[in-house]
Design an enzyme around this catalytic site. Structure first.
Site, PDB file in Angstrom:
ATOM      1  N   ARG A  63     182.017 -16.630  93.128  1.00  8.81           N
ATOM      2  CA  ARG A  63     181.413 -15.650  92.213  1.00  8.81           C
ATOM      3  C   ARG A  63     181.307 -16.250  90.812  1.00  8.81           C
ATOM      4  O   ARG A  63     180.428 -15.888  90.035  1.00  8.81           O
ATOM      5  CB  ARG A  63     182.234 -14.341  92.184  1.00  8.81           C
ATOM      6  CG  ARG A  63     181.797 -13.391  91.077  1.00  8.81           C
ATOM      7  CD  ARG A  63     182.086 -11.920  91.348  1.00  8.81           C
ATOM      8  NE  ARG A  63     183.431 -11.665  91.808  1.00  8.81           N
ATOM      9  CZ  ARG A  63     184.534 -11.653  91.036  1.00  8.81           C
ATOM     10  NH1 ARG A  63     184.449 -11.923  89.751  1.00  8.81           N
ATOM     11  NH2 ARG A  63     185.713 -11.401  91.552  1.00  8.81           N
ATOM     12  N   TYR A 116     157.606  -7.694  80.912  1.00  4.41           N
ATOM     13  CA  TYR A 116     157.628  -7.425  82.352  1.00  4.41           C
ATOM     14  C   TYR A 116     158.161  -5.994  82.585  1.00  4.41           C
ATOM     15  O   TYR A 116     159.074  -5.550  81.869  1.00  4.41           O
ATOM     16  CB  TYR A 116     158.517  -8.479  83.031  1.00  4.41           C
ATOM     17  CG  TYR A 116     158.851  -8.122  84.452  1.00  4.41           C
ATOM     18  CD1 TYR A 116     157.849  -8.035  85.409  1.00  4.41           C
ATOM     19  CD2 TYR A 116     160.156  -7.836  84.836  1.00  4.41           C
ATOM     20  CE1 TYR A 116     158.145  -7.674  86.718  1.00  4.41           C
ATOM     21  CE2 TYR A 116     160.465  -7.483  86.137  1.00  4.41           C
ATOM     22  CZ  TYR A 116     159.447  -7.406  87.072  1.00  4.41           C
ATOM     23  OH  TYR A 116     159.742  -7.043  88.355  1.00  4.41           O
ATOM     24  N   ASP A 188     161.727 -15.081  77.403  1.00  2.00           N
ATOM     25  CA  ASP A 188     161.456 -15.177  78.846  1.00  2.00           C
ATOM     26  C   ASP A 188     160.328 -16.191  79.027  1.00  2.00           C
ATOM     27  O   ASP A 188     159.201 -15.973  78.588  1.00  2.00           O
ATOM     28  CB  ASP A 188     161.060 -13.791  79.377  1.00  2.00           C
ATOM     29  CG  ASP A 188     160.840 -13.779  80.895  1.00  2.00           C
ATOM     30  OD1 ASP A 188     160.461 -14.825  81.449  1.00  2.00           O
ATOM     31  OD2 ASP A 188     161.021 -12.711  81.510  1.00  2.00           O
ATOM     32  N   LYS A 213     159.912 -17.241  90.666  1.00  2.00           N
ATOM     33  CA  LYS A 213     158.489 -17.504  90.464  1.00  2.00           C
ATOM     34  C   LYS A 213     158.203 -19.015  90.524  1.00  2.00           C
ATOM     35  O   LYS A 213     158.392 -19.617  91.548  1.00  2.00           O
ATOM     36  CB  LYS A 213     158.047 -16.869  89.144  1.00  2.00           C
ATOM     37  CG  LYS A 213     158.450 -15.396  89.009  1.00  2.00           C
ATOM     38  CD  LYS A 213     157.724 -14.567  90.036  1.00  2.00           C
ATOM     39  CE  LYS A 213     157.954 -13.084  89.948  1.00  2.00           C
ATOM     40  NZ  LYS A 213     159.324 -12.609  89.993  1.00  2.00           N
TER      41      LYS A 213
END
Ligand SMILES: Cc1ncc(COP(=O)(O)O)c(C=O)c1O
Length: 397
Positions: A63, A116, A188, A213
């Site tokens: 984790r 977005y 971003d 992406k």
């Protein structure tokens, strides 16, 4: 996490292939192995403690850190020429963990109306519940954004080019305004990719990617990453290690494999997208084309200054509105109709089912997103065949 190796003079092409891999190869493997181990064991408490305290390299629990995941982080970090990077289960996990790390009740964030859709939801739905105010401005009005930043804010959140109308923000100018206001500047960079643009070099403190992406490029793995200032990335990493939006090692492996061809894909997509955008501009059924590489784009000059290529995504508005979108999309033979972008295959869809599915038609309108818009993410196919496909789909419009 922070380490000292730097991109220095190595090209993005070479870093895409070689970057970050050497330390995780084992037993002669030439590819980064998928390390599926929840925890990492130590024969004695002293060496365990050394690793746990960060005095020696190693891993404790997946984790927190994992060898495959770390190789992915290092590859992106080198491509963004950053000092530190940490990764996430998705782009939205990267964005939300970053904002929740940096912001506290009473803080203010300055951003724009057409980030977005998921990011916009964070600003309008989730952050206000914690007493955090979001000031979302018109993306095209840099004076207004600059003035809002100067009024004082904790975070300046940029996204350029924007999704889905491909507006371009002047990162240097707005990062300088953020710095003057003592804010953390986050950008971003999903649409541009590190091949076309490096926001840290333009003054941002942190750069974010939805690795789902272009970085991965094959539409087969979700992931997110944040790179930049080591102190800030360290805090974001700490938030993520506790809240647990960790990148899975198999996804990290797929993203690493995809990234080896990042430079080739993006160069091809830059070139094809410009060709497609130019062709669409001359079509009578098309009311407008949004692509920063077009000389007619209102932000072309900013894009030319801060980008090395204009990216693989464009959008275009049909004269016939949403009804025309519904007629044209099913006719496309060389495009997946899906809520994704940046893949090797061309992907097309309207904002209502893709980037802004989370928003109502009224919210989309308020964000300046026309219902007759098709977002078209150009793949690596032959560009002439893509244009022929668009021509047949638009024939009777
Ligand atoms: C610009 C941008 N940022 C962030 C995201 C969110 O990424 P993910 O879907 O990996 O959570 C997307 C997704 O489309 C995006 O287009």
């Amino acid at each position: 996490m922070p380490d000292n190796s730097s991109r220095r003079a190595t090209s993005a092409a070479t870093l895409s292939v070689w970057g970050g891999e050497e330390d995780s190869l084992m037993q002669g493997a030439t590819q980064v192995p998928v390390v599926y181990s929840a925890a990492f064991g130590y024969p004695d408490v002293d060496s365990w403690l050394e690793v746990a305290l960060g005095r020696r390299p190693g891993h404790i629990y997946s984790r927190n850190t994992n060898p495959t995941v770390q190789a992915f982080e290092t590859k992106v970090r080198l491509l963004e020429d950053a000092q530190a990077a940490t990764s996430f289960a998705s782009g939205m996990a990267a964005i939300s963990n970053t904002l929740f790390t940096l912001l506290s009740p009473g803080d203010r964030v300055v951003s724009v109306k057409d980030t977005y859709g998921g990011t916009n939801k964070l600003f309008l739905e989730f952050l206000p519940r914690f007493g955090i105010q979001s000031d979302l401005l018109d993306t095209s009005d840099h004076d207004e954004i600059e003035a809002a930043i100067a009024r004082g804010c904790k975070v300046v959140y940029l996204e350029s080019p924007t999704n889905p109308t491909l507006k371009v923000m002047d990162i240097s100018r707005l990062a300088a305004a953020g710095r003057r206001a003592g804010a953390v500047v986050v950008a971003d960079n999903t649409f541009a990719t590190p091949i076309n643009q490096n926001p840290l070099a333009l003054g941002a403190d942190l750069v974010i990617h939805s690795a789902t992406k272009f970085l991965g490029g094959h539409a087969d793995a979700l992931g997110g990453v944040v790179c930049g200032d080591p102190e800030l990335v360290g805090r974001i990493y700490h938030y993520r290690e506790i809240t647990g939006a960790t990148l899975d090692p198999m996804a990290a492996f797929l993203l690493i494999r995809g990234m080896k061809t990042l430079h080739l894909r993006v160069e091809r997509q830059n070139e094809s997208a410009l060709g497609v955008a130019r062709w669409l501009q001359g079509h009578p059924a098309v009311a407008a084309v949004f692509y920063p590489g077009l000389e007619t784009h209102p932000h072309h000059e900013i894009a030319r200054r801060q980008m090395r290529g204009y990216g693989g995504v464009l959008s275009f508005m049909l004269e016939g509105g949403f009804e025309a979108v519904k007629r044209v999309l099913p006719k496309l033979r060389l495009a997946r109709r899906a809520a994704n972008l940046g893949s090797v295959e061309t992907v097309a869809g309207p904002p209502a089912t893709t980037s802004h599915v989370e928003c109502s038609a009224a919210e989309r309108e308020a964000m300046g997103i026309p219902e007759g818009l098709i977002r078209y993410s150009v793949g690596i196919e032959n560009a002439e065949e893509l244009i022929a496909d668009l021509a047949q789909a638009l024939e009777r419009e």
